[in-house]
Design a protein around this motif. Structure first.
Motif, PDB file in Angstrom:
ATOM      1  N   HIS A 442      15.000 -27.080   4.140  1.00 38.41           N
ATOM      2  CA  HIS A 442      15.015 -26.814   2.703  1.00 38.41           C
ATOM      3  C   HIS A 442      14.417 -28.018   1.978  1.00 38.41           C
ATOM      4  O   HIS A 442      14.966 -29.118   2.060  1.00 38.41           O
ATOM      5  CB  HIS A 442      16.448 -26.577   2.217  1.00 38.41           C
ATOM      6  CG  HIS A 442      17.082 -25.386   2.875  1.00 38.41           C
ATOM      7  ND1 HIS A 442      16.885 -24.099   2.443  1.00 38.41           N
ATOM      8  CD2 HIS A 442      17.879 -25.288   3.963  1.00 38.41           C
ATOM      9  CE1 HIS A 442      17.545 -23.262   3.225  1.00 38.41           C
ATOM     10  NE2 HIS A 442      18.159 -23.964   4.157  1.00 38.41           N
ATOM     11  N   CYS A 443      13.326 -27.765   1.308  1.00 35.86           N
ATOM     12  CA  CYS A 443      12.649 -28.852   0.606  1.00 35.86           C
ATOM     13  C   CYS A 443      12.814 -28.642  -0.895  1.00 35.86           C
ATOM     14  O   CYS A 443      12.650 -27.525  -1.379  1.00 35.86           O
ATOM     15  CB  CYS A 443      11.168 -28.862   0.982  1.00 35.86           C
ATOM     16  SG  CYS A 443      10.162 -29.897  -0.097  1.00 35.86           S
ATOM     17  N   PRO A 444      13.144 -29.705  -1.630  1.00 36.20           N
ATOM     18  CA  PRO A 444      13.339 -29.527  -3.075  1.00 36.20           C
ATOM     19  C   PRO A 444      12.065 -29.023  -3.758  1.00 36.20           C
ATOM     20  O   PRO A 444      12.144 -28.288  -4.739  1.00 36.20           O
ATOM     21  CB  PRO A 444      13.698 -30.920  -3.593  1.00 36.20           C
ATOM     22  CG  PRO A 444      13.696 -31.841  -2.434  1.00 36.20           C
ATOM     23  CD  PRO A 444      13.372 -31.088  -1.195  1.00 36.20           C
ATOM     24  N   ALA A 445      10.921 -29.353  -3.186  1.00 29.62           N
ATOM     25  CA  ALA A 445       9.668 -28.925  -3.818  1.00 29.62           C
ATOM     26  C   ALA A 445       9.154 -27.604  -3.250  1.00 29.62           C
ATOM     27  O   ALA A 445       8.740 -26.721  -3.992  1.00 29.62           O
ATOM     28  CB  ALA A 445       8.605 -30.009  -3.646  1.00 29.62           C
ATOM     29  N   CYS A 446       9.187 -27.456  -1.930  1.00 29.16           N
ATOM     30  CA  CYS A 446       8.549 -26.276  -1.312  1.00 29.16           C
ATOM     31  C   CYS A 446       9.518 -25.134  -1.044  1.00 29.16           C
ATOM     32  O   CYS A 446       9.102 -24.071  -0.595  1.00 29.16           O
ATOM     33  CB  CYS A 446       7.869 -26.658  -0.005  1.00 29.16           C
ATOM     34  SG  CYS A 446       6.948 -28.183  -0.086  1.00 29.16           S
ATOM     35  N   GLY A 447      10.794 -25.388  -1.196  1.00 28.15           N
ATOM     36  CA  GLY A 447      11.745 -24.310  -0.881  1.00 28.15           C
ATOM     37  C   GLY A 447      12.005 -24.234   0.620  1.00 28.15           C
ATOM     38  O   GLY A 447      12.072 -25.267   1.290  1.00 28.15           O
ATOM     39  N   SER A 483      12.074 -34.909   6.983  1.00 27.53           N
ATOM     40  CA  SER A 483      11.066 -34.820   5.923  1.00 27.53           C
ATOM     41  C   SER A 483      10.443 -33.425   5.988  1.00 27.53           C
ATOM     42  O   SER A 483      10.348 -32.822   7.053  1.00 27.53           O
ATOM     43  CB  SER A 483      10.017 -35.913   6.068  1.00 27.53           C
ATOM     44  OG  SER A 483       9.566 -35.954   7.399  1.00 27.53           O
ATOM     45  N   CYS A 484      10.047 -32.939   4.836  1.00 23.78           N
ATOM     46  CA  CYS A 484       9.526 -31.575   4.741  1.00 23.78           C
ATOM     47  C   CYS A 484       8.251 -31.449   5.579  1.00 23.78           C
ATOM     48  O   CYS A 484       7.334 -32.254   5.441  1.00 23.78           O
ATOM     49  CB  CYS A 484       9.228 -31.271   3.277  1.00 23.78           C
ATOM     50  SG  CYS A 484       8.271 -29.758   3.071  1.00 23.78           S
ATOM     51  N   PRO A 485       8.183 -30.444   6.450  1.00 27.17           N
ATOM     52  CA  PRO A 485       7.002 -30.279   7.289  1.00 27.17           C
ATOM     53  C   PRO A 485       5.744 -30.002   6.466  1.00 27.17           C
ATOM     54  O   PRO A 485       4.637 -30.224   6.936  1.00 27.17           O
ATOM     55  CB  PRO A 485       7.341 -29.065   8.154  1.00 27.17           C
ATOM     56  CG  PRO A 485       8.806 -28.865   8.028  1.00 27.17           C
ATOM     57  CD  PRO A 485       9.214 -29.441   6.707  1.00 27.17           C
ATOM     58  N   LYS A 486       5.922 -29.562   5.240  1.00 26.19           N
ATOM     59  CA  LYS A 486       4.774 -29.196   4.423  1.00 26.19           C
ATOM     60  C   LYS A 486       4.297 -30.367   3.564  1.00 26.19           C
ATOM     61  O   LYS A 486       3.132 -30.742   3.600  1.00 26.19           O
ATOM     62  CB  LYS A 486       5.179 -28.036   3.502  1.00 26.19           C
ATOM     63  CG  LYS A 486       4.152 -26.917   3.421  1.00 26.19           C
ATOM     64  CD  LYS A 486       4.667 -25.916   2.392  1.00 26.19           C
ATOM     65  CE  LYS A 486       4.133 -24.529   2.621  1.00 26.19           C
ATOM     66  NZ  LYS A 486       4.898 -23.572   1.799  1.00 26.19           N
ATOM     67  N   CYS A 487       5.222 -30.975   2.791  1.00 25.78           N
ATOM     68  CA  CYS A 487       4.795 -31.994   1.833  1.00 25.78           C
ATOM     69  C   CYS A 487       5.276 -33.386   2.193  1.00 25.78           C
ATOM     70  O   CYS A 487       4.904 -34.370   1.559  1.00 25.78           O
ATOM     71  CB  CYS A 487       5.278 -31.634   0.430  1.00 25.78           C
ATOM     72  SG  CYS A 487       7.044 -31.860   0.195  1.00 25.78           S
ATOM     73  N   GLY A 488       6.133 -33.476   3.189  1.00 21.95           N
ATOM     74  CA  GLY A 488       6.570 -34.783   3.635  1.00 21.95           C
ATOM     75  C   GLY A 488       7.714 -35.392   2.837  1.00 21.95           C
ATOM     76  O   GLY A 488       8.247 -36.425   3.210  1.00 21.95           O
TER      77      GLY A 488
END
Ligand code: ANZ
Ligand code: ZN
Length: 858
Positions: A442-447, A483-488
């Motif tokens: 769960h990423c605060p930016a990417c969901g 860390s988010c796999p998409k945006c880090g």
């Protein structure tokens, strides 16, 4: 003379089979395959007699099919995730993995002692990271393909274990493990979208011809398709809320003129909107939420309601309004969470109406009753009949009225006819440690971001503290921080793990290529699937099978299973339970069979000599202490005896009663075969001619081959066993006769015993392998083809003819099928039952109808 010594023989042959890798199989396109699967066990620590029965049956099929030339896949593994490991870990201060793998070790050793023909090279445990890594890969593919969703829903919350419970895990409103009263909570959860497949899962049941009817019916009922009407009633709210209409769902639009109230679920948005505005309602709803969401519970709980003061306007009569209640028996996630109540024709509504003194107006009347005499008492009338008290519907049948009301509602754009299913989406989130982590972040930016496949498995951390309630993964100091796999950016792992039913929903597919670095291997799956025969307990008749059917479909649509029917299990067999009588001391203690002495039908406690009450034979269970330990039986009699007895006494689909006498009987029979072998004359060549006695024995032998073959194919193992007993008796009779050693009889005796050995090899594999060797059989018995019956010896050439005297049946004649008329006549007149009437005189006439009857006229 030698002795039948299972303790020596059984390990000996198990070693031989293992060294030769007899049961290890590979894809082999030149041979037909057969996949027989026994439901894998939960590694609780010990196998029980139910397992012995289940796995023996599977083994009979596997060994038989192998002898028939099939390339047989017969794997075994462990359904190894789940709460008990966490509880045990807590109690014994160990780690769930330690406990689980120790149990697996113990149970594997027990299973090996039974000599089941498993391909152990394919063994897997669902808690192996290699297994759950592939399950996580499947999850990601399902997510991408739209088979997975995340939504908020009402769940059963166990406040002690601090976890969500499936409806089935709520027993009498309490958590199945903790015993704590279950609460309802709203949580965001992961779901498999099984309800999207409701229709095809239902339709396909039709094609499951080799499944028990009862299981097919249970599946259909669980899916529960119903046709109904969803339609809107205008609301009179007196300005309390701004809520112009209420949408209800009904499967009985025909009963619309019998409505006496509307009801909404305590979780309905309207109920929530009213909570702060109608005094007492918030308390009422909170109270309802304290009980579980299981249907059973909702059915059995007392019906309770709260009058909101709102009124709903009848859709076909603007001048008619009914009260709107919040009611505890209305589920939010079925239909629209709102109903109109028709007390005369629905039992729940009737109970409710009696309690709150609402009208009970019958609108459907049985066709053989006069409408004016028809009254509703304590029971709602739920059958069909003719419409009454229903204005323009009067006189119609229920079906006609349904169609008409749906038509009118649609015409007035007040509603739509709909198909509904009872089946709800499968919530798979569990707030537990010992399960497969759901591979998202769960990423605060990417969901919600899926974990990239190359990062799988998302491994469970090993350092966890299970001694405090709640989700250990959530509490872990570092595990969830990633860390988010998409945006880090800094993100958090999903801390829910998967319901253990997920693990068991695809293990059958994994067995086809258990080491593949993808969930399945296309070539292996294509060769081995489907499971030809699945065997297990009827307790899995609904959820496990339904989930597996869903998985097979989702897997074939994501490329993990070949494009075929989508059904994983071609044939299903559900075996009955193993029961034992129960023993209870006067002080209420349950005693185990080992603590009891039985003599002359009475039981005493061995240690004290006190009289014990013998209770009925019921399913073996720890709580009633009426269990028998497979190890003890194997130690005393050998595995073959346990196996053979398990097959002997009852039809496999029925319960079997474990009795000491039954086991003794099986053991005696195996010993008897051994002694018959010892007494057998030396091997002799096939003689040129056979006398009547030898022929009779040979006929018995070949008929047994034909019969046992059919019995194994048809799962009537108990009948097969009975035939083997009979053949052994026939051999014993031939052996005790004067001419026992004559070449033709000696040959027939040997042939008979050899046949028993071969036919029994799937049932008692060790004893028969040893006998085969001692009788000079070629190679290993396990590699011999299945015996073929000689058809000239199985067809009957003797027939039985009734004999009449003056038209009345007086006796019977055994004659050769092709006997001449004169011979039959002579036999008839010489028959004592006929001669009695002749009193020495010749008959007037003898009529012979070949193949049918003989009539002597005097
Ligand atoms: C009016 C009516 C009259 C109903 C009658 C039944 C008998 P099945 O058949 O199992 O699908 N219902 C609808 N939604 C509900 C909910 N969320 N919670 C509890 N009950 C609900 O059940 C459909 C029937 O169950 C519906 O038809 C509705 O009551 C009730 F003589 O509507 B009936
Ligand atoms: Zn991100």
């Amino acid at each position: 003379m030698t002795r039948y010594d299972p303790a020596a023989i059984e390990p000996k042959w198990q070693d031989v089979w293992r060294e030769r890798r007899t049961f290890e199989v590979e894809v082999n396109h030149s041979r037909p395959k057969y996949y027989v699967l026994d439901m894998f066990p939960y590694p609780s620590g010990r196998i029980h007699m139910g397992h012995v029965r289940n796995y023996t049956m599977g083994d009979v099929i596997a060994r038989y099919k192998r002898a028939r030339g099939f390339n047989v896949l017969h794997p075994m593994g462990w359904d190894a995730f789940g709460m008990p490991a966490e509880n045990a870990a807590m109690q014994n201060n160990t780690h769930p993995a330690t406990w689980t793998y120790a149990n697996i070790g113990a149970m594997r050793a027990q299973l090996k002692k039974l000599g089941i023909s498993y391909d152990w090279s394919r063994e897997l445990a669902t808690c192996d990271p290699e297994y759950y890594a592939q399950q996580q890969a499947l999850f990601l593919d399902f997510l991408e393909a739209g088979f997975v969703s995340r939504k908020s829903s009402m769940v059963n919350w166990d406040p002690v274990d601090m976890t969500v419970l499936a409806n089935e895990q709520v027993i009498d409103g309490k958590g199945w493990r903790s015993g704590a009263p279950v609460e309802r909570r709203e949580l965001t959860q992961w779901f498999f979208r099984i309800s999207d497949m409701a229709d095809e899962l239902l339709e396909a049941i039709e094609g499951l011809g080799k499944w028990p009817d009862k299981v097919r019916l249970m599946q259909a009922n669980w899916i529960g398709r119903s046709q109904g009407l969803q339609f809107r009633w205008a609301l009179e709210t007196s300005g309390i809320v701004d809520w112009p209409e209420l949408e209800v769902f009904t499967t009985r639009p025909d009963t619309i003129f019998g409505a006496s109230f509307c009801g909404i679920s305590p979780d309905h948005p309207l109920a929530k909107a009213l909570e702060g505005k109608v005094e007492g309602l918030a308390e009422f709803c909170a109270d309802c939420r304290r009980s579980g969401t299981s249907e059973e519970e909702i059915e059995t709980a007392e019906k309770r309601g709260f009058d909101t003061g709102l009124r709903a306007v009848h859709p076909f009569d603007p001048g008619w309004t009914v009260p709107v209640y919040v009611a505890n028996f209305i589920l939010m996630d079925y239909g629209t969470g709102a109903i109109f109540g028709v007390p005369a024709h629905d039992q729940r509504d009737l109970d409710f109406a009696r309690k709150y003194d609402l009208d009970v107006l019958p609108v459907v009347c049985p066709s053989d009753v006069n409408a004016s005499d028809f009254k509703i008492g304590d029971e709602a009338f739920v059958d069909t009949g003719r419409l009454v008290n229903s204005r323009f519907l009067d006189g119609m049948t229920v079906d006609e009225a349904k169609v008409e009301v749906i038509r009118l509602a649609e015409q007035a754009t007040q509603g739509e006819g709909v198909t509904r299913y009872r089946l709800r989406d499968w919530g798979v989130s569990r707030q537990r440690y010992w399960g497969a982590p759901i591979p998202v972040v769960h990423c605060p930016a990417c969901g919600v971001v899926p974990v990239p496949k190359e990062d799988l498995p998302v491994r469970l951390p090993e350092d966890v503290d299970l001694s405090i309630p709640g989700n250990p993964l959530e509490r872990h100091p570092t595990w969830a921080d990633v860390s988010c796999p998409k945006c880090g950016a800094a993100a958090r792992r999903e801390t829910d793990t998967m319901d253990t039913f997920v693990d068991s929903s695809w293990y059958f597919a994994r067995f086809t290529a258990p080491k593949a670095d993808t969930p399945t291997d296309p070539e292996a799956a294509d060769y081995w699937m489907n499971v030809d025969q699945y065997i297990g307990g009827v307790e899995h008749a609904i959820l496990h099978l339904l989930y597996s059917r869903f998985f097979a479909r989702a897997m074939n649509r994501t490329g993990h299973l070949p494009e075929r029917s989508g059904e994983p299990f071609d044939a299903l067999f559900t075996q009955g339970m193993v029961c034992h009588e129960t023993y209870r001391a006067p002080d209420g203690r349950w005693l185990s069979p080992e603590e009891v002495t039985i003599a002359d039908g009475a039981a005493t406690e061995t240690s004290s000599g006190n009289r014990i009450e013998i209770g009925p034979s019921i399913k073996m269970s720890k709580s009633k202490r009426n269990t028998v330990d497979p190890d003890a039986i194997i130690g005393q009699y050998g595995a073959d005896t346990a196996r053979f007895f398990m097959l002997s006494d009852s039809p496999p689909e029925r319960d079997v009663e474990w009795t000491a006498a039954g086991v003794e009987g099986a053991s005696r029979f195996l010993n008897r075969l051994w002694r018959m072998m010892e007494k057998l004359p030396d091997g002799s060549a096939m003689p040129d001619a056979f006398g009547a006695e030898a022929t009779a024995l040979r006929r018995a032998t070949h008929k047994t081959i034909a019969g046992v073959t059919l019995d194994i194919e048809g799962f009537t193992f108990n009948k097969a066993v009975a035939r083997l007993y009979e053949l052994a008796n026939a051999i014993a009779r031939a052996a005790s006769n004067a001419g026992a050693a004559q070449p033709d009889i000696a040959f027939a005796r040997r042939e008979g015993l050899e046949t028993i050995v071969r036919l029994m090899s799937p049932m008692a594999p060790h004893l028969t392998e040893e006998m085969w060797e001692r009788m000079g059989g070629a190679d290993l018995l396990v590699d011999q083809p299945w015996p073929e019956a000689d058809s000239s010896l199985t067809t009957d050439d003797v027939i039985v003819l009734p004999v009449q005297v003056n038209g009345k049946k007086r006796g019977e004649l055994e004659v050769a099928k092709d006997a001449a008329k004169e011979d039959i006549e002579a036999l008839a007149l010489g028959n004592p039952d006929v001669a009695r009437f002749l009193e020495g005189r010749p008959p007037r006439k003898v009529i012979v109808v070949p193949g049918r009857i003989v009539n002597v006229v005097i």
